[in-house]
Design a protein around this motif. Structure first.
Motif, short mmCIF file in Angstrom:
data_model
loop_
_atom_site.label_atom_id
_atom_site.label_comp_id
_atom_site.label_asym_id
_atom_site.label_seq_id
_atom_site.Cartn_x
_atom_site.Cartn_y
_atom_site.Cartn_z
N GLN A 259 -19.99 -34.15 35.12
CA GLN A 259 -19.14 -33.73 36.18
C GLN A 259 -18.96 -32.51 36.77
OE1 GLN A 259 -17.97 -36.55 38.27
NE2 GLN A 259 -17.95 -34.98 39.71
N ASP B 282 -21.39 -48.84 31.94
CA ASP B 282 -20.30 -49.47 32.79
C ASP B 282 -18.80 -49.02 31.91
OD1 ASP B 282 -21.27 -51.08 35.10
OD2 ASP B 282 -22.34 -52.30 33.44
N PRO B 283 -17.57 -49.16 32.63
CA PRO B 283 -16.37 -48.97 32.17
C PRO B 283 -16.01 -49.88 30.87
CG PRO B 283 -16.39 -48.91 34.45
CD PRO B 283 -17.44 -49.51 34.30
N PRO B 284 -15.27 -49.48 30.15
CA PRO B 284 -14.63 -48.34 29.84
C PRO B 284 -15.56 -46.95 29.41
CG PRO B 284 -13.92 -49.49 28.03
CD PRO B 284 -15.12 -50.27 28.79
N ARG C 276 -19.64 -39.57 32.06
CA ARG C 276 -19.53 -39.04 33.19
C ARG C 276 -18.89 -37.73 33.19
NH1 ARG C 276 -20.71 -41.15 38.57
NH2 ARG C 276 -19.83 -39.67 40.03
N GLN C 277 -17.92 -37.70 32.46
CA GLN C 277 -16.92 -36.12 32.36
C GLN C 277 -17.84 -35.03 31.76
OE1 GLN C 277 -13.31 -37.61 30.44
NE2 GLN C 277 -12.28 -37.67 32.42
N VAL D 241 -17.48 -46.72 40.51
CA VAL D 241 -17.59 -45.95 39.44
C VAL D 241 -18.91 -45.28 39.46
CG1 VAL D 241 -15.77 -47.11 37.96
CG2 VAL D 241 -18.27 -47.92 37.65
N HIS D 242 -19.81 -46.10 39.80
CA HIS D 242 -21.25 -45.39 39.73
C HIS D 242 -21.70 -44.70 40.95
CE1 HIS D 242 -22.34 -47.27 35.93
NE2 HIS D 242 -21.71 -48.34 36.33
N HIS E 295 -18.00 -45.65 30.23
CA HIS E 295 -18.69 -44.92 31.48
C HIS E 295 -17.94 -43.45 31.68
CE1 HIS E 295 -20.61 -44.14 35.40
NE2 HIS E 295 -19.44 -43.70 35.72
N ARG E 296 -16.66 -43.64 31.55
CA ARG E 296 -15.92 -42.46 32.22
C ARG E 296 -16.10 -41.25 31.26
NH1 ARG E 296 -11.51 -40.93 35.25
NH2 ARG E 296 -10.11 -39.28 34.33
N ALA E 297 -15.96 -41.49 29.81
CA ALA E 297 -16.50 -40.21 28.98
C ALA E 297 -17.64 -39.61 29.02
CB ALA E 297 -16.06 -40.70 27.63
#
Length: 407
Positions: free
Chosen positions: A115, A103-105, A111-112, A352-353, A107-109
């Protein structure tokens, strides 16, 4: 009536008796010829129930309406994904499916890293390969005038594309699919554990071999990725490889089976799309909407009031896309496929998911419809044949015999 469960679990004190549903989601969906129609009977009751068999046979809260399911998807703070799958427990490891269960925070790194391989520009580059695979498989069955759709097409088409993305060998596909099916649907825990460990062992060996043999593919991108200047550790890498394996070999295959089961019964829709291929993208969207095939879970992070119901930290709550798909409060005439229908759907999640592979999945489905409908007319289930399907794990079709006439 729904099948009663033999699970002897106490109903938690905070669950109102009127919301207790003494049945199993998967068994309830199997009571009619169409599981999506069968499960939609829950729309006649409360918008939130506590199901004795809500998540892999275990008790869980089940929101039955689109609006509540969307709210759970969108709120990663109150409803975390950290144990949405039991792969880590089956494997006995301390890493999670990545980024699905992160989950965030953080998650973003993660996923990038993935992506760029799934954004629309990358999918545009992949389309010639996607179309080539579809044509290769259709060439193999066209002259026969019939096929077993799952074995001859649906299990192979998205899998060949996934294998190309990952640089994995085609000749291993039967074994990959067998492991996947056992992990998702084997009747015993020992079989599930064995399949999960076989997948892990193979991916570990494959990653190790690829470190010394880098290529222009997704696996190399993962192995060489960095976050804040540091390389990924073994658990982070394995979590990514495992989530790609599980997602790449099952979801589109399962979905295609439902789409073609429906098309085989809806000759008018076939004719409409064949006469006006410009409507195919709209049909893709509405087929996706109507056939949500997943019911993952979230964990409630803190005590709360959720639409008048007390939830406690640690409760499981299901996010059933098959219930969001057919909610009459969200969609007029929800069991009808309408290429002109507008509106969003939750089949590939949201928030986010949301599904990383959404653009690839939609392109694959579009190509499949274009190629099948341009070659064949009156696609149908042969007289006397039966269709078999399942509702455990990702909902899917096991056996779909089809025949057709030449266009």
């Amino acid at each position: 009536m729904a099948t009663n469960l033999s699970i002897e679990a106490d109903v938690p004190a905070h669950v109102p008796p009127k919301l207790v549903w003494e049945h199993d989601i998967d068994a309830f969906a199997r009571e009619l010829d169409d599981p999506f129609v069968a499960i939609s009977r829950l729309h006649d009751g409360p918008e939130l129930i506590w199901a004795r068999g809500g998540s892999r046979g275990q008790p869980a809260w089940v929101p039955t309406r689109y609006a509540l399911i969307e709210e759970v998807f969108m709120d990663a703070d109150r409803f975390m994904s950290g144990d949405s799958n039991d792969a880590s427990q089956l494997l006995g490891v301390d890493w999670r499916l990545n980024p699905l269960e992160i989950d965030p925070p953080a998650h973003r790194a993660y996923r990038q890293i993935l992506q760029p391989w799934f954004q629309p520009s990358a999918i545009n580059t992949l389309e010639p390969m996607v179309r080539s695979v579809a044509r290769e498989l259709l060439d193999a069955v066209e002259a026969k005038g019939r096929c077993e759709f799952i074995e001859d097409f649906a299990s192979l088409f998205p899998s060949y594309i996934f294998l190309a993305l990952m640089g994995l060998p085609r000749e291993m596909l039967p074994q990959f699919l067998a492991w996947e099916d056992a992990f998702m649907r084997a009747p015993t825990m020992a079989e599930r554990v064995g399949a999960a460990r076989a997948i892990k062992d193979y991916l570990e060996d494959y990653a190790e071999a690829r470190r010394s043999d880098p290529r222009d593919d997704l696996v190399t991108a993962i192995l060489t990725a960095k976050i804040d200047g540091r390389p990924l550790d073994t658990g982070e890498i394995m979590g990514m490889l495992m989530v790609l394996y599980l997602g790449g070999l099952d979801t589109v295959m399962s979905s295609l089976g439902w789409y073609f089961r429906h098309l085989a019964d809806d000759q008018a829709l076939q004719a409409r799309l064949r006469a006006d291929p410009a409507q195919i993208p709209g049909a893709v969207d509405d087929l996706l909407r109507a056939f949500g095939v997943t019911g993952t879970r979230r964990t409630v992070t803190r005590d709360m009031d959720f639409h008048g119901v007390t939830l406690k930290a640690g409760d499981w709550i299901l996010v059933p896309t098959y219930l969001a798909s057919r909610d009459p409060a969200a969609y007029a005439d929800p069991h009808r496929i309408d290429p002109a229908r507008k509106g969003r759907n939750l089949t590939l999640a949201t928030g986010v998911h949301n599904c990383l592979g959404i653009h690839l999945a939609k392109r694959e489905i579009k190509v499949v419809l274009e190629e099948w409908l341009s070659r064949f007319i009156h696609i149908r289930v042969p007289e006397g044949e039966t269709v078999r399907w399942h509702t455990d794990g990702v909902w899917g079709v096991n056996h779909l015999p089809l025949t057709w006439d030449a266009a």
